[in-house]
Design an enzyme around this catalytic site. Sequence first.
Site, mmCIF file in Angstrom:
data_model
loop_
_atom_site.group_PDB
_atom_site.id
_atom_site.type_symbol
_atom_site.label_atom_id
_atom_site.label_comp_id
_atom_site.label_asym_id
_atom_site.label_seq_id
_atom_site.Cartn_x
_atom_site.Cartn_y
_atom_site.Cartn_z
ATOM 1 C CG HIS A 265 30.907 34.775 49.953
ATOM 2 N ND1 HIS A 265 29.732 35.243 50.716
ATOM 3 C CD2 HIS A 265 30.422 34.618 48.760
ATOM 4 C CE1 HIS A 265 28.726 35.501 49.945
ATOM 5 N NE2 HIS A 265 29.209 35.209 48.709
ATOM 6 C CG ASP A 319 32.282 34.090 41.030
ATOM 7 O OD1 ASP A 319 31.249 33.894 40.564
ATOM 8 O OD2 ASP A 319 32.347 34.983 42.032
HETATM 9 C C1 LIG Z 1 34.924 37.685 48.491
HETATM 10 C C2 LIG Z 1 35.790 38.495 49.499
HETATM 11 C C3 LIG Z 1 36.115 39.773 48.920
HETATM 12 C C4 LIG Z 1 35.211 38.658 50.830
HETATM 13 O O1 LIG Z 1 36.278 39.001 51.677
HETATM 14 P P1 LIG Z 1 35.776 39.109 53.274
HETATM 15 O O2 LIG Z 1 35.077 38.093 53.867
HETATM 16 O O3 LIG Z 1 35.691 40.717 53.278
HETATM 17 O O4 LIG Z 1 37.373 39.044 53.828
HETATM 18 P P2 LIG Z 1 38.582 40.235 53.838
HETATM 19 O O5 LIG Z 1 38.550 40.813 52.501
HETATM 20 O O6 LIG Z 1 38.179 41.072 55.160
HETATM 21 O O7 LIG Z 1 39.602 38.955 54.098
HETATM 22 C C5 LIG Z 1 39.960 38.500 55.341
HETATM 23 C C6 LIG Z 1 41.394 37.775 55.258
HETATM 24 O O8 LIG Z 1 41.320 36.526 54.359
HETATM 25 C C7 LIG Z 1 42.059 36.606 53.390
HETATM 26 N N1 LIG Z 1 41.325 36.221 52.175
HETATM 27 C C8 LIG Z 1 40.078 36.385 51.748
HETATM 28 N N2 LIG Z 1 39.701 35.985 50.543
HETATM 29 C C9 LIG Z 1 40.960 35.435 50.111
HETATM 30 C C10 LIG Z 1 41.359 34.659 49.064
HETATM 31 N N3 LIG Z 1 40.290 34.406 47.889
HETATM 32 N N4 LIG Z 1 42.630 34.155 48.770
HETATM 33 C C11 LIG Z 1 43.517 34.244 49.940
HETATM 34 N N5 LIG Z 1 43.290 34.944 51.016
HETATM 35 C C12 LIG Z 1 42.027 35.444 51.103
HETATM 36 C C13 LIG Z 1 42.556 38.132 53.311
HETATM 37 O O9 LIG Z 1 43.823 38.268 52.576
HETATM 38 C C14 LIG Z 1 42.524 38.511 54.574
HETATM 39 O O10 LIG Z 1 43.644 38.159 55.309
HETATM 40 P P3 LIG Z 1 44.354 39.257 56.472
HETATM 41 O O11 LIG Z 1 43.232 39.075 57.566
HETATM 42 O O12 LIG Z 1 45.587 38.194 56.795
HETATM 43 O O13 LIG Z 1 44.568 40.233 55.847
HETATM 44 C C15 LIG Z 1 37.400 37.688 49.548
HETATM 45 O O14 LIG Z 1 37.335 36.528 49.861
HETATM 46 C C16 LIG Z 1 37.997 37.836 47.878
HETATM 47 O O15 LIG Z 1 38.533 38.805 47.405
HETATM 48 N N6 LIG Z 1 37.873 36.472 47.289
HETATM 49 C C17 LIG Z 1 38.567 36.844 46.054
HETATM 50 C C18 LIG Z 1 37.356 37.150 44.942
HETATM 51 C C19 LIG Z 1 36.119 36.232 44.899
HETATM 52 O O16 LIG Z 1 36.305 35.034 44.792
HETATM 53 N N7 LIG Z 1 34.960 36.991 44.792
HETATM 54 C C20 LIG Z 1 33.953 36.077 44.750
HETATM 55 C C21 LIG Z 1 33.035 36.524 45.883
HETATM 56 S S1 LIG Z 1 31.431 35.450 45.317
#
Ligand SMILES: CC(C)(COP(=O)(O)OP(=O)(O)OC[C@H]1O[C@@H](n2cnc3c(N)ncnc32)[C@H](O)[C@@H]1OP(=O)(O)O)[C@@H](O)C(=O)NCCC(=O)NCCS
Length: 384
Positions: A265, A319
């Site tokens: 998140h 989720d």
């Molecule tokens: C929600 C989300 C977009 C937030 O991401 P964020 O805080 O912006 O973090 P980032 O996208 O910058 O990711 C940071 C790191 O964590 C990892 N990461 C983040 N969520 C992950 C997940 N669900 N599974 C595996 N790795 C994950 C990324 O691959 C990244 O790794 P890296 O630095 O080695 O490249 C992301 O966690 C995600 O895509 N989750 C899956 C979809 C989901 O459940 N969404 C609902 C949100 S309520």
Amino acid sequence: MSSIKEPVVIHKGLDNVYVKESRICLIDGEASKLFYRGYSIDDLAAHSTFEETAYLLIFGKLPNWTQLKEFAGKIESYRALDPRLLRLIQSFPESCDPMDALRTAVSSLSLFDPTPTAENLNARVDKAIQILAKTPTIIAAFDRTRNHKDPISPKTGLSHAADFLYMLSGGPPDPYDAHVMDVALILHAEHEMNASTFSCTVAASTLADMYSIITSGIATLRGPLHGGANEAALRTVQEVGDPSNADEYVKQALAERKRIMGFGHRVYKTWDPRYRILKALGADLAMRKGQQKLYDTALAIETSALKHLSGSPIFPNVDSYSGVVFHMLGITTDLFTPIFAMSRIAGWSAHSIEYLESNRLIRPKAYYVGPVGLRYVPLEERLS
Ligand SMILES: CC(C)(COP(=O)(O)OP(=O)(O)OC[C@H]1O[C@@H](n2cnc3c(N)ncnc32)[C@H](O)[C@@H]1OP(=O)(O)O)[C@@H](O)C(=O)NCCC(=O)NCCS
């Protein structure tokens, strides 16, 4: 090349940019806490109803008995759709995505309102309540139509959650199912300045009408990076199929740098408090519905992901179990995001109205890095 001389900071994604002061929602992403108007999500999920929570979000305080009765009565009185809108929904292609149907129908609501623009904030609040009231009717009417069934009119005396289930299925909803849906609506009703709430706030700042504001929220929620993760999380659980496959799946997904749906998140760097509530409801529902394998598979994915992601700030989010819960309530997967929207209208409305209380047109800037002073070449002279 820009003529601007001062150093420019570009806030891509607007991370950590505050656009207003707010009294609506506090997320403590380090302490796993979420508050609506100062009340913890745990208390609201345990003791409130969606109607009461929507009142709290929109009006800023918990209603007394008379206020709640009046508010719930208003929602009930607004639920029915104009027959022309119903015919419009019935004309949508069966194959269309329910979010497209919802976006179009909510936008079309304004056509059947003789005074779609509101003159003052009170009138705006009333429009917001009308949209909130009609949304479940729209979703259910579309779903029944695409399944070759007649839409069902709302029934008086049922809660927002129960009436939605009734309009979807056509039968009296199981009281426990209605309770679970009610809690799910509370949990999704608000979440501070996320993408769709910001979209609504931008629209509100132009003094657009409430129909346009909420339509822009639905349009923004439509994207897979915002709404939609619950559908993806359920699909993952269904694909994994059995708890014994979970560890292999998670290991492989992480090795391929794929994301585990329902994890991670932008704001929570620990457990999302809504996840705990939905997980408990999921456990209960699994027993009641004989869906233990589905729940156990979700649990095994969670356990394995926590093991393999240990040491990172990636934890289960709302989720990870919401899709599983909706599925056990008998809801078709592509309705999960419309249900999210139906609940979030409360938060979208609250934020739009709060912003309008001291409005300033939102107009950020883009830092121009392209060329200037190019010679206009007539079409016939352009070679490529
Ligand atoms: C929600 C989300 C977009 C937030 O991401 P964020 O805080 O912006 O973090 P980032 O996208 O910058 O990711 C940071 C790191 O964590 C990892 N990461 C983040 N969520 C992950 C997940 N669900 N599974 C595996 N790795 C994950 C990324 O691959 C990244 O790794 P890296 O630095 O080695 O490249 C992301 O966690 C995600 O895509 N989750 C899956 C979809 C989901 O459940 N969404 C609902 C949100 S309520």
